[in-house]
Scaffold this motif. Structure first.
Motif, PDB file in Angstrom:
ATOM      1  N   GLY A   1      55.925 -13.377 -17.494  1.00  0.00           N
ATOM      2  CA  GLY A   1      57.121 -13.855 -18.184  1.00  0.00           C
ATOM      3  C   GLY A   1      57.187 -12.986 -19.462  1.00  0.00           C
ATOM      4  N   PHE A   2      56.159 -12.759 -20.041  1.00  0.00           N
ATOM      5  CA  PHE A   2      56.016 -11.971 -21.252  1.00  0.00           C
ATOM      6  C   PHE A   2      56.309 -10.406 -20.900  1.00  0.00           C
ATOM      7  CE2 PHE A   2      53.646  -8.715 -23.659  1.00  0.00           C
ATOM      8  CZ  PHE A   2      54.520  -8.474 -24.894  1.00  0.00           C
ATOM      9  N   LEU A   3      55.716  -9.770 -19.909  1.00  0.00           N
ATOM     10  CA  LEU A   3      55.719  -8.491 -19.623  1.00  0.00           C
ATOM     11  C   LEU A   3      57.234  -8.372 -18.994  1.00  0.00           C
ATOM     12  CD1 LEU A   3      52.328  -7.792 -17.593  1.00  0.00           C
ATOM     13  CD2 LEU A   3      53.053  -7.157 -20.027  1.00  0.00           C
ATOM     14  N   ASP A   4      57.884  -9.228 -18.523  1.00  0.00           N
ATOM     15  CA  ASP A   4      59.211  -8.965 -17.914  1.00  0.00           C
ATOM     16  C   ASP A   4      60.141  -9.168 -19.214  1.00  0.00           C
ATOM     17  OD1 ASP A   4      61.433  -9.029 -15.913  1.00  0.00           O
ATOM     18  OD2 ASP A   4      61.822 -10.922 -16.679  1.00  0.00           O
ATOM     19  N   LEU A   5      60.125 -10.140 -20.114  1.00  0.00           N
ATOM     20  CA  LEU A   5      60.658  -9.910 -21.300  1.00  0.00           C
ATOM     21  C   LEU A   5      60.693  -8.837 -22.138  1.00  0.00           C
ATOM     22  CD1 LEU A   5      60.509 -13.683 -22.348  1.00  0.00           C
ATOM     23  CD2 LEU A   5      62.647 -12.607 -21.391  1.00  0.00           C
ATOM     24  N   SER A   6      59.334  -8.261 -22.161  1.00  0.00           N
ATOM     25  CA  SER A   6      59.145  -7.181 -23.106  1.00  0.00           C
ATOM     26  C   SER A   6      59.820  -5.812 -22.447  1.00  0.00           C
ATOM     27  CB  SER A   6      57.889  -6.885 -23.167  1.00  0.00           C
ATOM     28  OG  SER A   6      57.283  -5.743 -23.944  1.00  0.00           O
ATOM     29  N   ALA A   7      59.671  -5.906 -21.019  1.00  0.00           N
ATOM     30  CA  ALA A   7      60.490  -4.737 -20.455  1.00  0.00           C
ATOM     31  C   ALA A   7      62.044  -4.688 -20.684  1.00  0.00           C
ATOM     32  CB  ALA A   7      60.224  -4.769 -18.873  1.00  0.00           C
ATOM     33  N   ARG A   8      62.565  -5.783 -20.412  1.00  0.00           N
ATOM     34  CA  ARG A   8      64.004  -6.184 -20.800  1.00  0.00           C
ATOM     35  C   ARG A   8      64.227  -5.615 -22.206  1.00  0.00           C
ATOM     36  NH1 ARG A   8      66.651  -8.914 -16.439  1.00  0.00           N
ATOM     37  NH2 ARG A   8      65.054  -9.462 -14.938  1.00  0.00           N
ATOM     38  N   PHE A   9      63.740  -6.280 -23.094  1.00  0.00           N
ATOM     39  CA  PHE A   9      63.638  -5.775 -24.461  1.00  0.00           C
ATOM     40  C   PHE A   9      63.743  -4.233 -24.798  1.00  0.00           C
ATOM     41  CE2 PHE A   9      62.234  -5.653 -28.988  1.00  0.00           C
ATOM     42  CZ  PHE A   9      63.471  -5.974 -29.659  1.00  0.00           C
ATOM     43  N   GLU A  10      62.726  -3.420 -24.008  1.00  0.00           N
ATOM     44  CA  GLU A  10      62.711  -2.023 -24.309  1.00  0.00           C
ATOM     45  C   GLU A  10      63.957  -1.431 -23.534  1.00  0.00           C
ATOM     46  OE1 GLU A  10      60.506  -0.028 -25.643  1.00  0.00           O
ATOM     47  OE2 GLU A  10      59.814  -1.902 -26.677  1.00  0.00           O
ATOM     48  N   ARG A  11      64.615  -2.000 -22.573  1.00  0.00           N
ATOM     49  CA  ARG A  11      65.690  -1.332 -22.001  1.00  0.00           C
ATOM     50  C   ARG A  11      67.060  -1.860 -22.841  1.00  0.00           C
ATOM     51  NH1 ARG A  11      62.959  -3.398 -17.093  1.00  0.00           N
ATOM     52  NH2 ARG A  11      64.542  -4.953 -16.961  1.00  0.00           N
ATOM     53  N   SER A  12      67.024  -2.662 -23.552  1.00  0.00           N
ATOM     54  CA  SER A  12      68.282  -3.120 -24.510  1.00  0.00           C
ATOM     55  C   SER A  12      69.017  -1.889 -24.984  1.00  0.00           C
ATOM     56  CB  SER A  12      67.782  -4.396 -25.710  1.00  0.00           C
ATOM     57  OG  SER A  12      67.062  -3.588 -26.800  1.00  0.00           O
ATOM     58  N   SER A  13      69.920  -2.438 -25.736  1.00  0.00           N
ATOM     59  CA  SER A  13      70.676  -1.103 -26.230  1.00  0.00           C
ATOM     60  C   SER A  13      70.448  -0.758 -27.732  1.00  0.00           C
ATOM     61  CB  SER A  13      72.217  -1.322 -26.118  1.00  0.00           C
ATOM     62  OG  SER A  13      72.723  -2.422 -26.980  1.00  0.00           O
ATOM     63  N   LEU A  14      69.468  -1.861 -28.447  1.00  0.00           N
ATOM     64  CA  LEU A  14      68.832  -1.435 -29.693  1.00  0.00           C
ATOM     65  C   LEU A  14      68.132   0.003 -29.486  1.00  0.00           C
ATOM     66  CD1 LEU A  14      67.663  -4.847 -31.027  1.00  0.00           C
ATOM     67  CD2 LEU A  14      69.332  -3.262 -32.084  1.00  0.00           C
TER      68      LEU A  14
END
Length: 187
Positions: free
Chosen positions: A48-61
């Motif tokens: 869960g953490f690794l998936d969320l972290s990867a999603r955050f890294e792909r965010s538009s920020l």
């Protein structure tokens, strides 16, 4: 403090459901971080953490804004490991040393745009997400979007999960992070 309930698993000792995430992390870092071995006690938490972290890294920020969110959470939650790891990341990115120091010490940031990210992150934390209209307006006034505001929430959730897990398991920074060790001000 030692937490014997949370061993630093290896691929040999970890639950099978954690193996793929552990192998991927080991390939990425060139070693298996202790924190990952400890999170592996719960494959759901680790993946869960690794998936969320990867999603955050792909965010538009942008990358610096994301790191401001992470270090704001890490210092607020006193996660020595996250502060060291993300200091190393910012250093590798060539970030301004004054920015890194200000993030680590909680002093004013030299960049007003990044200061707005920190202020908005802290507002969301202080209000459990019920940011005042003024706080949201101040964030948006620095060129951020409503989408970015929601992505700050994603970063908060992701790194609250990480910092809480690291503190609960007493995960320590790996030797590679020794140069980036951190203690909160006043300690």
């Amino acid at each position: 403090m030692s937490r014997p309930y949370f061993p630093a698993h290896t691929l040999d000792s970890a639950p099978a459901a954690a193996h793929a995430a552990m192998e991927s992390t080991q390939r990425h870092f060139g070693h298996l971080p202790e924190a990952v071995g400890k999170m592996a006690e719960s494959p759901e938490l680790l993946t869960g953490f690794l998936d969320l972290s990867a999603r955050f890294e792909r965010s538009s920020l942008d990358q610096l804004a994301r790191e401001v969110v992470v270090l704001t959470i890490a210092t607020r939650n006193v996660c020595h490991l996250c502060v060291a790891m993300h200091t190393a990341k910012l250093t590798k990115l060539g970030a301004d040393p004054a920015l890194i120091e200000a993030l680590r010490t909680g002093t004013p940031l030299p960049d007003p745009r990044l200061a707005a990210v920190r202020a908005f992150t802290l507002e969301l934390l202080a209000t459990a997400g019920a940011a005042s209209p003024e706080a949201l307006d101040a964030f948006l006034a620095h060129g951020f979007t409503p989408r970015n505001a929601l992505e700050v929430v994603l970063g908060i959730g992701t790194y609250t999960l990480s910092t809480f897990a690291n503190r609960l398991t007493d995960a320590q920074p790996d030797a590679q992070l020794a140069a980036f060790a951190w203690e909160p001000a006043g300690v």
